[in-house]
Design a protein around this motif. Structure first.
Motif, short mmCIF file in Angstrom:
data_model
loop_
_atom_site.label_atom_id
_atom_site.label_comp_id
_atom_site.label_asym_id
_atom_site.label_seq_id
_atom_site.Cartn_x
_atom_site.Cartn_y
_atom_site.Cartn_z
N GLY A 36 0.63 -1.12 -0.34
CA GLY A 36 -0.37 0.03 -0.04
C GLY A 36 0.98 1.10 0.11
N ASN A 50 -2.73 8.69 0.16
CA ASN A 50 -3.51 7.44 0.53
C ASN A 50 -4.71 6.42 0.43
OD1 ASN A 50 -0.86 9.33 2.32
ND2 ASN A 50 -2.12 7.85 4.01
N GLY A 52 -3.71 3.95 -0.67
CA GLY A 52 -3.24 2.64 -1.47
C GLY A 52 -3.13 1.92 0.30
N TYR A 53 -2.84 3.24 1.16
CA TYR A 53 -2.94 2.31 2.48
C TYR A 53 -4.73 1.86 2.71
CZ TYR A 53 1.34 4.65 3.94
OH TYR A 53 2.85 5.04 4.69
N ALA A 55 -6.86 0.59 0.72
CA ALA A 55 -7.08 -0.56 0.75
C ALA A 55 -6.17 -1.26 1.27
CB ALA A 55 -6.90 -0.14 -0.90
N LEU A 56 -5.36 -1.20 1.40
CA LEU A 56 -4.22 -2.13 2.25
C LEU A 56 -5.12 -2.46 3.87
CD1 LEU A 56 -2.05 -4.18 1.96
CD2 LEU A 56 -0.20 -2.22 3.27
N ASP A 57 -5.05 -1.67 4.74
CA ASP A 57 -5.97 -1.83 5.61
C ASP A 57 -7.54 -2.39 5.21
OD1 ASP A 57 -3.77 -0.27 7.04
OD2 ASP A 57 -4.95 2.07 7.59
N ALA A 84 1.07 -8.31 3.62
CA ALA A 84 1.05 -6.96 3.19
C ALA A 84 1.61 -6.25 3.90
CB ALA A 84 -0.46 -6.97 4.15
N ARG A 86 3.69 -1.84 4.35
CA ARG A 86 3.95 -0.19 3.73
C ARG A 86 5.28 0.68 4.46
NH1 ARG A 86 -0.21 0.67 7.47
NH2 ARG A 86 -2.22 1.30 5.89
N LEU A 115 -1.14 -1.69 -4.39
CA LEU A 115 -2.27 0.21 -4.24
C LEU A 115 -1.96 1.07 -4.01
CD1 LEU A 115 -3.54 -2.32 -1.48
CD2 LEU A 115 -5.02 -1.96 -3.11
N HIS A 116 -2.38 1.55 -5.16
CA HIS A 116 -2.40 3.56 -5.10
C HIS A 116 -2.90 4.18 -5.90
CE1 HIS A 116 -1.44 3.62 -9.91
NE2 HIS A 116 -0.73 2.32 -9.89
N ALA A 189 -9.21 -3.34 -2.35
CA ALA A 189 -8.95 -4.66 -1.68
C ALA A 189 -9.00 -5.54 -2.57
CB ALA A 189 -9.50 -4.42 -0.29
#
Length: 211
Positions: A36, A50, A52-53, A55-57, A84, A86, A115-116, A189
């Motif tokens: 992410g 953010n 990407g962050y 979606a990773l969360d 996963a 970051r 993811l961006h 995600a």
């Protein structure tokens, strides 16, 4: 939806004080890396740069943990063989935190999913592709530099182009619109998960008609 927005406008797990120590990568058995992109710190948590962050969360569902000796936080994605991660650096130095994780886990670029945020897609759109240019995205530029290739998979999360007269840095670092965001983040995600479980083509076939 409301729980998602509450988490979104609270400090990112990347900025939480004293998180638990993360896993020793020598003991991690993963075949994929899901990245992410974003900037660390509560002041950036709800910005377009953010997503990407975010979606990773959504994908992991738990705070990522510091990785010993590496400028990154990471955790296994539940029910997958993907790790996963970051970077804890700022966006333009993302590769410095991500590349060492890929190297230690022995994961080649074609098994890295990033993811961006994507200026060239309107808000609400999600697209998945392998490789391509960075289109001025500093996080992708840093990844390409440190990985030595552009041939990694991207989950592109549309944020649209700024209105006339608004500089791009102001736009990407501005607050993201909340209308429809939860669905878009959930879809991104899902795209990452499908890529590592069912392959790139399957992810494209499922995700692209949805946005």
């Amino acid at each position: 939806m409301f729980d998602f927005l509450r988490r979104l406008f609270s400090p990112s797990p990347a900025s939480d004080p004293a998180p638990a120590r993360g896993p020793d990568l020598a003991e991690v058995d993963a075949e994929w890396l899901i990245v992410g992109l974003g900037n660390p710190g509560a002041q950036y948590a709800a910005t377009r740069h953010n997503v990407g962050y975010m979606a990773l969360d959504e994908l992991v569902g738990a705070p990522l943990q510091p990785l010993p000796g590496i400028k990154a936080h990471g955790l296994m994605v539940p029910d997958t063989n993907a790790f996963a991660v970051r970077s804890t650096t700022y966006m333009n130095l993302s590769g410095a935190g991500i590349a060492p994780v890929a190297q230690k886990l022995g994961i080649p670029p074609e098994r890295i999913v990033v993811l961006h945020d994507e200026l060239d897609l309107p808000a609400g759109k999600v697209r998945v592709k392998l490789g391509g240019n960075e289109n001025g995205h500093n996080g992708l530029k840093s990844l390409t530099e440190h990985l030595g290739t552009r041939d990694y998979i991207r989950v592109r999360i549309g944020i649209g182009r700024p209105p006339k007269g608004t500089p791009v840095p102001d736009w990407v670092l501005g607050p993201v619109e909340d209308e429809g965001l939860a669905d878009q983040i959930t879809l991104a995600a899902e795209a990452a998960r499908l890529t590592v479980t069912d392959g790139l083509q399957r992810a494209q076939n499922v995700i692209h008609p949805k946005s």
